[in-house]
Each structure stands twice: as structure tokens, then as C-alpha cells.
Design an enzyme around this catalytic site. Structure first.
Site, mmCIF file in Angstrom:
data_model
loop_
_atom_site.group_PDB
_atom_site.id
_atom_site.type_symbol
_atom_site.label_atom_id
_atom_site.label_comp_id
_atom_site.label_asym_id
_atom_site.label_seq_id
_atom_site.Cartn_x
_atom_site.Cartn_y
_atom_site.Cartn_z
ATOM 1 N N ASN A 140 -7.788 7.853 3.088
ATOM 2 C CA ASN A 140 -8.372 9.317 3.167
ATOM 3 C C ASN A 140 -9.828 9.492 3.152
ATOM 4 O OD1 ASN A 140 -9.933 9.510 0.745
ATOM 5 N ND2 ASN A 140 -7.882 9.080 -0.568
ATOM 6 N N SER A 190 0.620 8.644 7.699
ATOM 7 C CA SER A 190 0.879 10.001 7.669
ATOM 8 C C SER A 190 2.332 10.046 7.247
ATOM 9 C CB SER A 190 0.504 10.869 8.829
ATOM 10 O OG SER A 190 -0.857 10.898 8.900
ATOM 11 N N ASP A 218 -3.122 2.943 0.455
ATOM 12 C CA ASP A 218 -4.450 2.857 0.227
ATOM 13 C C ASP A 218 -4.756 2.186 -1.204
ATOM 14 O OD1 ASP A 218 -6.988 5.649 0.006
ATOM 15 O OD2 ASP A 218 -7.301 3.324 0.350
ATOM 16 N N ILE A 220 2.560 -4.404 3.323
ATOM 17 C CA ILE A 220 1.244 -4.709 4.266
ATOM 18 C C ILE A 220 0.223 -5.386 3.718
ATOM 19 C CG2 ILE A 220 -0.095 -2.730 3.913
ATOM 20 C CD1 ILE A 220 -0.283 -2.546 7.070
ATOM 21 N N GLY A 279 -0.257 4.952 -2.468
ATOM 22 C CA GLY A 279 0.592 4.555 -1.678
ATOM 23 C C GLY A 279 0.010 3.286 -0.790
ATOM 24 N N GLY A 297 3.734 9.216 4.630
ATOM 25 C CA GLY A 297 3.873 9.513 2.940
ATOM 26 C C GLY A 297 3.485 10.660 2.274
HETATM 27 N N1 APR Z 1 3.066 -1.411 2.366
HETATM 28 C C1 APR Z 1 3.382 -0.887 3.697
HETATM 29 N N2 APR Z 1 3.759 0.419 3.676
HETATM 30 C C2 APR Z 1 3.643 1.010 2.352
HETATM 31 C C3 APR Z 1 2.991 0.694 1.312
HETATM 32 C C4 APR Z 1 2.934 -0.949 1.268
HETATM 33 N N3 APR Z 1 2.331 -1.528 0.419
HETATM 34 N N4 APR Z 1 2.872 1.411 0.479
HETATM 35 C C5 APR Z 1 3.269 2.773 0.859
HETATM 36 N N5 APR Z 1 3.825 2.404 2.203
HETATM 37 C C6 APR Z 1 4.395 3.448 3.209
HETATM 38 C C7 APR Z 1 4.672 4.614 2.636
HETATM 39 O O1 APR Z 1 6.119 4.406 2.187
HETATM 40 C C8 APR Z 1 4.502 5.618 3.955
HETATM 41 O O2 APR Z 1 5.792 5.150 4.524
HETATM 42 O O3 APR Z 1 3.161 3.795 3.892
HETATM 43 C C9 APR Z 1 3.585 4.922 4.584
HETATM 44 C C10 APR Z 1 2.233 5.870 4.393
HETATM 45 O O4 APR Z 1 2.396 6.265 3.163
HETATM 46 P P1 APR Z 1 0.921 6.607 2.440
HETATM 47 O O5 APR Z 1 0.454 5.427 1.827
HETATM 48 O O6 APR Z 1 1.223 7.788 1.489
HETATM 49 O O7 APR Z 1 0.067 7.270 3.469
HETATM 50 P P2 APR Z 1 -0.246 8.828 4.195
HETATM 51 O O8 APR Z 1 0.850 9.556 4.276
HETATM 52 O O9 APR Z 1 -0.962 8.329 5.244
HETATM 53 O O10 APR Z 1 -1.237 9.434 3.047
HETATM 54 C C11 APR Z 1 -2.524 9.128 2.831
HETATM 55 O O11 APR Z 1 -2.039 8.967 0.382
HETATM 56 O O12 APR Z 1 -2.507 7.180 -0.777
HETATM 57 C C12 APR Z 1 -3.241 8.351 -0.351
HETATM 58 O O13 APR Z 1 -5.675 7.875 -0.457
HETATM 59 C C13 APR Z 1 -4.352 8.033 0.426
HETATM 60 O O14 APR Z 1 -5.098 10.268 0.594
HETATM 61 C C14 APR Z 1 -4.557 9.370 1.315
HETATM 62 C C15 APR Z 1 -2.912 9.634 1.513
#
Ligand code: APR
Length: 174
Positions: A24, A122, A34, A11, A32, A124
Site C-alpha cells: 500500500n 489488487s 505484503d 510468493i 496478504g 485480494g
Molecule cells: N503469495 C502469493 N499470493 C498471495 C499471498 C502469498 N503469500 N498472500 C496472499 N496472496 C494473494 C491473495 O490471495 C490475492 O489473490 O495475492 C493476491 C493479492 O491480495 P492482497 O495481498 O490482499 O493484495 P491487494 O488486493 O493488492 O491489496 C493490497 O492489502 O495487504 C494489504 O498492505 C496491503 O493495503 C494493501 C492491500
């Protein structure tokens, strides 16, 4: 009439007007999506998030809320930060997750964005099932009026989540 599409990819490389960050409540970064967004945007993004915390959300961004910052070194114009519900904390009500998508669309429309890219919020670290995220996301985006928004793109990491969103879109007849 907005188009809704799904792609696999990173993304941070999207050139839509806005990209949505799966943040978060602290808004101070993480792993991830973020972590990838903060790395690609550069340190000014963290400064902007700290300002948002000081001025608008001193207790942190609530689950389901959304707030925009500039995108700095990213190719897009804005980052819309939202906080997904965390299944490991018992935050499993669908309305909490739907709110991440609808509030992000509200913010995008207020900014005048014509295009927006979402990750699978959410799905991930926050432990939600990809199929459920896809169903909720596609329904929330499909039902939102999306004023001025021509393109909504789901940017997904890997075939499993991509298939989930393709399936959800085809079930809605999109
Ligand atoms: N581009 C697109 N999608 C991505 C990318 C990227 N660069 N990196 C990870 N993903 C995908 C993951 O594989 C998952 O399918 O985005 C989805 C969401 O995953 P997370 O980033 O872990 O987000 P989430 O599940 O909402 O958890 C949020 O994780 O990173 C921390 O600070 C964040 O505490 C918060 C939590």
C-alpha cells in the site's frame, strides 16, 4: 524471448531474482502478500521501506508506481513494491493496474533482474475481480519489452485465481 508461467504457491518462497509486493502507499506493511513478505524478509525490510519513504516518496508510493528494496531474509534478491488500485476507493481504471506490472518490469530491468515473480495484484483486499486482474496482467506483461528478463512467473494463491491466469494466458496464445 521471455517465458511466462503460472504457479500456485507462496510468493515468499520464490527464488526468482525479484518478487513483487502488493503493497500500500505507506510501504509500512499490511496483510496478504505484503504481510507475508514482511514476515519472511524480517524487520530490515521495514527499515528499508522507511528509508525509501524518507528519501524518495515522502508522500507515499503512488498507485501504479514501483520501487525496489533488498530482500534480506527472503530467498530472492530484490523486492519490488508496487501499489495496486483499490476498487473500494473507486480506483477501477485498467491502466492503473497495468502500470503496476509495467513499472515493476521497468524497475526489474533497471536492476538487471533475469527473473521476476508477481502476485495477483489488487485481487485480494483491493477488491478487483480475478479474471480482470489476470487479463490486464497478462496483456501488460506480454506487451512490455522486458529487456534482460528471461522469466516472468505469476504466483497465485488458490485454484480460482490460478484458473483465471491460465485462461488469460491461453486467450493470448502464450
Ligand atoms: N503469495 C502469493 N499470493 C498471495 C499471498 C502469498 N503469500 N498472500 C496472499 N496472496 C494473494 C491473495 O490471495 C490475492 O489473490 O495475492 C493476491 C493479492 O491480495 P492482497 O495481498 O490482499 O493484495 P491487494 O488486493 O493488492 O491489496 C493490497 O492489502 O495487504 C494489504 O498492505 C496491503 O493495503 C494493501 C492491500
Amino acid at each position: 524471448m521471455s517465458t511466462i508461467d503460472t504457479v500456485t504457491g507462496d510468493i515468499t518462497r520464490e527464488t526468482t531474482d525479484a518478487i513483487v509486493n502488493a503493497a500500500n502507499s505507506t510501504l509500512l506493511g499490511g496483510g496478504g502478500v505484503d504481510g507475508a513478505i514482511h514476515r519472511a524478509a524480517g524487520p530490515r525490510l521495514l527499515e528499508a521501506c522507511r528509508r525509501v519513504r524518507r528519501t524518495s516518496f515522502p508522500d507515499g508510493l503512488p498507485v501504479g508506481e514501483a520501487v525496489a528494496t533488498d530482500a534480506f531474509d527472503l530467498p530472492c534478491r530484490w523486492v519490488i513494491h508496487t501499489v495496486g488500485p483499490n476498487a473500494y476507493r473507486g480506483q477501477t481504471h485498467p491502466a492503473l493496474l497495468a502500470s503496476c506490472f509495467t513499472r515493476s518490469l521497468d524497475v526489474a530491468a533497471e536492476l538487471g533482474a533475469a527473473s521476476i515473480a508477481f502476485p495477483a495484484i489488487s485481487a485480494g483486499a483491493y477488491g478487483w475481480d480475478a479474471d480482470e486482474v489476470a487479463r490486464i496482467a497478462v496483456a501488460a506483461v506480454g506487451e512490455h519489452p522486458k529487456p534482460g528478463i528471461e522469466t516472468v512467473r505469476f504466483v497465485l494463491f488458490g485454484p480460482r485465481v490460478f484458473e483465471a491466469f491460465q485462461q488469460a494466458l491461453s486467450e493470448r496464445g502464450d
